[in-house]
Design a protein around this motif. Structure first.
Motif, short mmCIF file in Angstrom:
data_model
loop_
_atom_site.label_atom_id
_atom_site.label_comp_id
_atom_site.label_asym_id
_atom_site.label_seq_id
_atom_site.Cartn_x
_atom_site.Cartn_y
_atom_site.Cartn_z
N LYS A 92 -4.40 26.95 21.43
CA LYS A 92 -4.14 28.09 20.54
C LYS A 92 -2.83 28.78 20.89
N GLU A 93 -1.75 28.01 20.87
CA GLU A 93 -0.43 28.54 21.15
C GLU A 93 0.53 28.12 20.04
N SER A 94 1.54 28.95 19.79
CA SER A 94 2.56 28.61 18.81
C SER A 94 3.46 27.51 19.37
N GLY A 95 4.21 26.87 18.48
CA GLY A 95 5.18 25.88 18.93
C GLY A 95 4.99 24.50 18.33
N GLY A 96 3.87 24.26 17.62
CA GLY A 96 3.68 22.98 16.96
C GLY A 96 3.73 21.80 17.91
N GLU A 97 4.44 20.76 17.49
CA GLU A 97 4.52 19.53 18.29
C GLU A 97 4.97 19.81 19.72
N TYR A 98 5.89 20.75 19.88
CA TYR A 98 6.43 21.01 21.22
C TYR A 98 5.33 21.41 22.20
N ILE A 99 4.52 22.39 21.81
CA ILE A 99 3.51 22.88 22.75
C ILE A 99 2.41 21.85 22.97
N TYR A 100 2.09 21.03 21.94
CA TYR A 100 1.06 20.01 22.09
C TYR A 100 1.55 18.90 23.02
N PHE A 108 8.70 16.65 30.60
CA PHE A 108 9.87 15.86 30.21
C PHE A 108 9.89 15.49 28.73
N PRO A 109 8.83 14.85 28.18
CA PRO A 109 8.87 14.54 26.74
C PRO A 109 8.92 15.79 25.87
N ALA A 110 8.30 16.90 26.32
CA ALA A 110 8.36 18.15 25.56
C ALA A 110 9.78 18.68 25.51
N PHE A 111 10.51 18.56 26.62
CA PHE A 111 11.89 19.01 26.63
C PHE A 111 12.74 18.18 25.67
N LEU A 112 12.53 16.86 25.65
CA LEU A 112 13.30 16.01 24.74
C LEU A 112 13.04 16.40 23.29
N PHE A 113 11.78 16.73 22.98
CA PHE A 113 11.49 17.18 21.62
C PHE A 113 12.20 18.50 21.32
N ALA A 114 12.08 19.47 22.24
CA ALA A 114 12.69 20.78 22.01
C ALA A 114 14.20 20.66 21.89
N TYR A 115 14.81 19.87 22.76
CA TYR A 115 16.25 19.66 22.75
C TYR A 115 16.71 19.08 21.41
N THR A 116 16.00 18.05 20.93
CA THR A 116 16.36 17.40 19.67
C THR A 116 16.09 18.32 18.49
N TYR A 330 11.95 29.72 20.40
CA TYR A 330 11.36 30.82 21.17
C TYR A 330 10.32 30.32 22.17
N ILE A 331 9.41 29.45 21.71
CA ILE A 331 8.34 28.96 22.58
C ILE A 331 8.92 28.06 23.68
N ALA A 332 9.91 27.21 23.33
CA ALA A 332 10.53 26.34 24.34
C ALA A 332 11.21 27.16 25.42
N ALA A 333 11.85 28.26 25.03
CA ALA A 333 12.48 29.14 26.02
C ALA A 333 11.43 29.83 26.89
N ARG A 334 10.32 30.21 26.29
CA ARG A 334 9.25 30.87 27.04
C ARG A 334 8.66 29.95 28.10
N GLU A 335 8.71 28.64 27.84
CA GLU A 335 8.19 27.65 28.80
C GLU A 335 9.26 27.18 29.78
N GLY A 336 10.48 27.74 29.71
CA GLY A 336 11.52 27.39 30.66
C GLY A 336 12.38 26.22 30.27
N HIS A 337 12.30 25.75 29.00
CA HIS A 337 13.07 24.60 28.55
C HIS A 337 14.32 24.99 27.77
N MET A 338 14.52 26.26 27.57
CA MET A 338 15.70 26.78 26.89
C MET A 338 16.15 28.03 27.63
#
Length: 486
Positions: A92-100, A108-116, A330-338
């Motif tokens: 139950k978190e925002s971020g769609g594919e990234y957070i899943y 690592f794969p989450a960062f590649l998604f967020a970066y792209t 926003y969510i990627a930055a909150r997780e430390g990937h941005m």
């Protein structure tokens, strides 16, 4: 600005001094069922249904097969959204594919998604939709000739800046605009549907005689036709990007999906039948903008309404794309990937304004850099690559962790079908007719490795960036946020 690993528990820096004392700063839950349906349908109905039908027909070769593609795309979008709805009730978190991807497969794969997604996919998609809006918006001022590119690009840039202001000011304002424009575009589609039904009642059915004649059965042709059709359905997963802002997400998410996507699918099929009732397949294929040609044939002197409708439709779609795209950043930055500044929210408006501004800036760069003639195919290639990864994560949870609490369950056959189609859509263009551009896209995705290990894994950050983050925080009046504990 700096990057940091966000702790799962709330820390002192996750709160801000407000008038009532110390309160945790988080985004408001402003999105209800009607707004959720509007966000899905309003984003899906953009320029695609007004532009893509001729390309689906071009690749499939016959009216009946093109209608089958449109129906199959709607069914696939429904299956994908229902699968995502289960993921949204587990995570139950925002971020769609990234957070899943982050919660299931790791950092690592989450960062590649967020970066792209943050650097390329979302800004490019937003820029393309805004350019479509600009082209239709300025067309009435240049009758009988093509509009100057500089005017189109300036109008598209103005559209992005206006969307930035709206979305930074207030979530409720952004959703109200989405609701209004969704109603307007549904009305425009209903005009086309009713016009088509009248034509069919008058006996204009020549396009549906021998409807499967000249059907193309090539692997790549079907795959590219799916790309064009799915571009018109893009946005089916938008509500998963704002799960933390939903009222009762365990109820709102599945219900909004089951209302919005079948509604859009039925409208798309009826609109395509209306196009084919008004035009022969050859006329449709030669049309630069099929909806405008339909308007000229059916509405006569009122044809300008179609151009206005397309402009309104694309503006509403770009608002939805911008609203959800900023949340990924926003969510990627909150997780430390941005960069950390992008994880903060405005202390009064409670919107992720730094992330929205960054998405806006990247989109403006995309607009300045040129046109996007092949954006649909390459956007779809990247999107379905990560959709497939996300759906495989759902299958993993269903098989390996069935004990996880979830308020909604999708039959396992549905995500299996979506995964099989995702694999087909990714591999079909590569196997049948490899293109150099796809290689460039894959290289871009994996170029994120260069940034991931020093900045995220080993946290090698220059100290002066902390000072930059502090100054930006003061200038933008933003503060760190905490995720909803529920």
């Amino acid at each position: 600005s700096t990057m940091r690993k966000r702790k799962t528990t709330d820390s002192p820096c996750s709160s801000t001094d407000l008038s009532e004392g110390k309160e945790k700063l988080r985004l408001k839950q402003e999105v209800g069922l009607i707004s959720g349906v509007s966000l899905i349908a309003g984003t899906m109905i953009g320029s695609g249904i007004f532009m893509s039908p001729e390309w689906v027909l071009h690749h499939m070769g016959s009216p009946a097969s093109s209608l089958l593609i449109w129906a199959a795309c709607g069914l696939l979008a429904t299956f994908g959204a229902l699968s995502y709805a289960e993921l949204g009730t587990i995570i139950k978190e925002s971020g769609g594919e990234y957070i899943y991807i982050l919660r299931i497969f790791g950092s690592f794969p989450a960062f590649l998604f967020a970066y792209t997604s943050v650097i390329l996919v979302r800004p490019a998609g937003l820029a393309a939709v805004c350019l479509s809006f600009a082209e239709y918006a300025v067309a009435p001022f240049y009758p009988g000739c093509s509009s100057p590119q500089v005017v189109i690009k300036c109008t598209a840039a103005a559209c992005i800046l206006l969307l930035t202001i709206i979305n930074c000011l207030n979530v409720r304002l952004a959703m109200s605009i989405m609701n209004i424009f969704t109603a307007a575009k549904l009305l425009a589609l209903l005009v086309i549907v009713v016009g088509g039904l009248v034509l069919l009642a008058e006996g204009q059915t020549q396009s549906f005689q021998n409807a499967f004649q000249n059907t193309t059965a090539g692997v790549r042709a079907v795959g590219v036709a799916f790309y064009q059709g799915l571009w018109s359905y893009d946005g089916w997963n938008n509500l998963n990007y704002v799960t933390e802002e939903l009222k009762k997400p365990e109820v709102t998410l599945p219900r909004a999906v089951m209302i919005a996507i079948p509604l859009v699918t039925c409208l798309y099929l009826l609109v395509n039948m209306s196009y084919l009732a008004a035009m022969t397949p050859s006329e449709l294929l030669s049309s630069g903008a099929v909806a405008v040609t339909w308007g000229d044939k059916v509405l006569g002197s009122w044809a300008w309404l179609i151009s206005l409708s397309v402009a309104l439709s694309t503006f509403g779609s770009s608002n939805g794309t911008f609203f959800s795209g900023g949340r990924v950043c926003y969510i990627a930055a909150r997780e430390g990937h941005m960069p950390d500044i992008l994880s903060m929210a405005h202390v009064r408006c409670l919107t992720p304004s730094p992330a929205l501004m960054f998405t806006s800036a990247m989109s403006l760069i995309m607009i300045i850099s040129g046109s996007f003639t092949s954006i649909v195919n390459f956007f779809s290639f990247i999107a379905w690559l990560f959709y497939g990864m996300t759906i495989s994560g759902l299958l993993y949870l269903k098989i390996k962790k069935p004990e996880l609490p979830r308020s909604y369950k999708v039959p396992i056959i549905i995500p299996i079908i979506v995964l099989m189609v995702a694999v087909y859509l990714v591999l079909a263009p590569i196997i049948d007719q490899p293109q150099t551009e796809i290689l460039y896209i894959v290289l871009f995705i994996f170029s994120g490795i260069i940034l991931y290990f020093p900045l995220v894994r080993f946290k090698c950050h220059p100290r002066f960036l902390q000072r930059v983050t502090l100054h930006l925080q003061l200038f933008l009046e933003v503060a760190p946020t905490t995720r909803d504990a529920n």
